[in-house]
Write a protein that holds these residues in place. Structure first.
Motif, short mmCIF file in Angstrom:
data_model
loop_
_atom_site.label_atom_id
_atom_site.label_comp_id
_atom_site.label_asym_id
_atom_site.label_seq_id
_atom_site.Cartn_x
_atom_site.Cartn_y
_atom_site.Cartn_z
N MET A 172 -1.90 51.42 -30.16
CA MET A 172 -2.49 52.74 -30.24
C MET A 172 -1.52 53.70 -30.91
O MET A 172 -0.34 53.74 -30.59
CB MET A 172 -2.84 53.19 -28.82
CG MET A 172 -2.78 54.67 -28.61
SD MET A 172 -3.20 55.17 -26.96
CE MET A 172 -4.20 56.53 -27.40
N ASP A 173 -2.03 54.50 -31.82
CA ASP A 173 -1.24 55.54 -32.48
C ASP A 173 -0.92 56.62 -31.45
O ASP A 173 -1.82 57.11 -30.75
CB ASP A 173 -2.07 56.13 -33.63
CG ASP A 173 -1.36 57.24 -34.37
OD1 ASP A 173 -0.32 57.72 -33.90
OD2 ASP A 173 -1.86 57.63 -35.44
N ILE B 51 -3.46 64.16 -24.13
CA ILE B 51 -2.62 64.64 -23.04
C ILE B 51 -3.05 66.06 -22.69
O ILE B 51 -3.19 66.91 -23.57
CB ILE B 51 -1.12 64.64 -23.42
CG1 ILE B 51 -0.67 63.25 -23.86
CG2 ILE B 51 -0.27 65.15 -22.26
CD1 ILE B 51 0.73 63.20 -24.47
N VAL B 52 -3.27 66.28 -21.41
CA VAL B 52 -3.52 67.62 -20.90
C VAL B 52 -2.49 67.92 -19.82
O VAL B 52 -1.92 66.99 -19.23
CB VAL B 52 -4.96 67.80 -20.34
CG1 VAL B 52 -6.00 67.55 -21.44
CG2 VAL B 52 -5.21 66.91 -19.14
N PRO C 198 2.38 54.92 -21.00
CA PRO C 198 1.24 55.83 -20.86
C PRO C 198 -0.07 55.23 -21.37
O PRO C 198 -0.09 54.55 -22.39
CB PRO C 198 1.62 57.05 -21.70
CG PRO C 198 2.98 56.81 -22.21
CD PRO C 198 3.36 55.40 -21.95
N PRO C 199 -1.16 55.51 -20.67
CA PRO C 199 -2.48 55.09 -21.12
C PRO C 199 -2.99 56.05 -22.22
O PRO C 199 -2.33 57.05 -22.52
CB PRO C 199 -3.33 55.20 -19.85
CG PRO C 199 -2.68 56.29 -19.07
CD PRO C 199 -1.21 56.18 -19.37
N PRO C 200 -4.17 55.80 -22.76
CA PRO C 200 -4.70 56.66 -23.83
C PRO C 200 -4.99 58.10 -23.40
O PRO C 200 -5.02 59.00 -24.23
CB PRO C 200 -5.99 55.96 -24.24
CG PRO C 200 -5.80 54.53 -23.85
CD PRO C 200 -4.97 54.58 -22.61
N LYS C 201 -5.21 58.34 -22.09
CA LYS C 201 -5.50 59.68 -21.61
C LYS C 201 -4.65 59.97 -20.37
O LYS C 201 -4.76 59.25 -19.37
CB LYS C 201 -6.98 59.83 -21.24
CG LYS C 201 -7.93 59.78 -22.42
CD LYS C 201 -9.34 60.00 -21.94
CE LYS C 201 -10.29 60.18 -23.11
NZ LYS C 201 -11.64 60.53 -22.62
N VAL C 202 -3.83 61.01 -20.46
CA VAL C 202 -2.94 61.37 -19.36
C VAL C 202 -3.10 62.86 -19.04
O VAL C 202 -3.09 63.70 -19.94
CB VAL C 202 -1.46 61.11 -19.71
CG1 VAL C 202 -0.55 61.49 -18.55
CG2 VAL C 202 -1.23 59.68 -20.12
N GLU D 133 5.19 54.25 -26.89
CA GLU D 133 4.04 53.40 -27.16
C GLU D 133 3.32 53.17 -25.85
O GLU D 133 3.95 53.01 -24.81
CB GLU D 133 4.49 52.05 -27.75
CG GLU D 133 5.08 52.18 -29.15
CD GLU D 133 4.10 52.71 -30.18
OE1 GLU D 133 2.89 52.38 -30.10
OE2 GLU D 133 4.52 53.46 -31.08
N GLY D 134 2.02 53.18 -25.89
CA GLY D 134 1.27 53.07 -24.65
C GLY D 134 0.38 51.87 -24.58
O GLY D 134 0.40 51.00 -25.45
N SER D 135 -0.37 51.85 -23.52
CA SER D 135 -1.33 50.76 -23.33
C SER D 135 -2.59 51.03 -24.12
O SER D 135 -2.88 52.16 -24.47
CB SER D 135 -1.64 50.61 -21.84
OG SER D 135 -2.27 51.77 -21.35
N ALA D 136 -3.35 50.02 -24.37
CA ALA D 136 -4.58 50.15 -25.15
C ALA D 136 -5.72 50.69 -24.30
O ALA D 136 -6.76 51.04 -24.82
CB ALA D 136 -4.97 48.81 -25.75
N GLY D 137 -5.56 50.76 -23.03
CA GLY D 137 -6.62 51.35 -22.21
C GLY D 137 -6.93 50.56 -20.99
O GLY D 137 -6.47 49.64 -20.55
#
Length: 173
Positions: A1-2, A8-9, A114-118, A169-173
């Motif tokens: 994942m880019d 991120i919020v 980190p996952p795709p949404k944090v 770099e994070g996880s793909a989901g």
């Protein structure tokens, strides 16, 4: 994942200092944060439909603008009246809620993928995230410290965490 595709919020709950909020908005802009949510008694900049006393609104906006350096006009933020409902809503949208806290059960930022949404939850400058709110988090994150002090200013800690969350770099989901 880019890493720039990661959403991120930040949730700023019960921050006392307008300078910390201004700094957080500026840091959020630097790290391409999607939204800063302000909850509890956290001060925030003026916005359309703002119902605060005009003197309070203008004073808080003027004070936080010094640290925000223009980000108070460009960084998306939302005032949310119910933190628990906000966390639930973010979770429903696929966000992992991570509280930034000094806690024995917290994962260090360097160990976290980190996952795709944090959604990063920040607590007040004195007490941090309350135990009840820690239980509302999916996990707790902490910053490794090496000196005699083990605490940081909340806006500095947020900057370190946001850099890690944006660049790792994070996880793909």
């Amino acid at each position: 994942m880019d890493i720039l595709q990661r959403s991120i919020v930040v949730i700023a709950h019960n921050l006392r200092s307008v300078h910390n909020v201004g700094s957080l908005l500026r840091t959020g802009e630097v790290f391409a944060i999607d939204t800063v949510y302000v909850t509890g008694f956290t001060p925030y900049p003026a916005h359309p439909g703002d119902e605060r006393d005009p003197k309070l609104r203008d004073r808080q906006t003027r004070q936080l603008a010094k640290a925000a350096a223009g980000a108070e006009r460009t960084m998306p933020f939302e005032r949310h009246p119910d933190l628990v409902a906000l966390l639930s809503s973010l979770r429903d949208k696929g966000y992992t809620v991570a509280g930034l806290e000094i806690d024995p059960d917290a994962v260090t930022l360097t160990e976290y993928t980190p996952p795709p949404k944090v959604a990063l939850l920040l607590g007040d400058e004195v007490a941090g995230i309350t135990p009840a709110l820690r239980e509302q988090c999916d996990l707790l994150l902490r910053i490794s410290t090496y000196g005699r002090k083990d605490t940081l200013n909340v806006s500095v800690a947020a900057g370190i965490a946001l850099h890690a969350l944006r660049t790792r770099e994070g996880s793909a989901g």
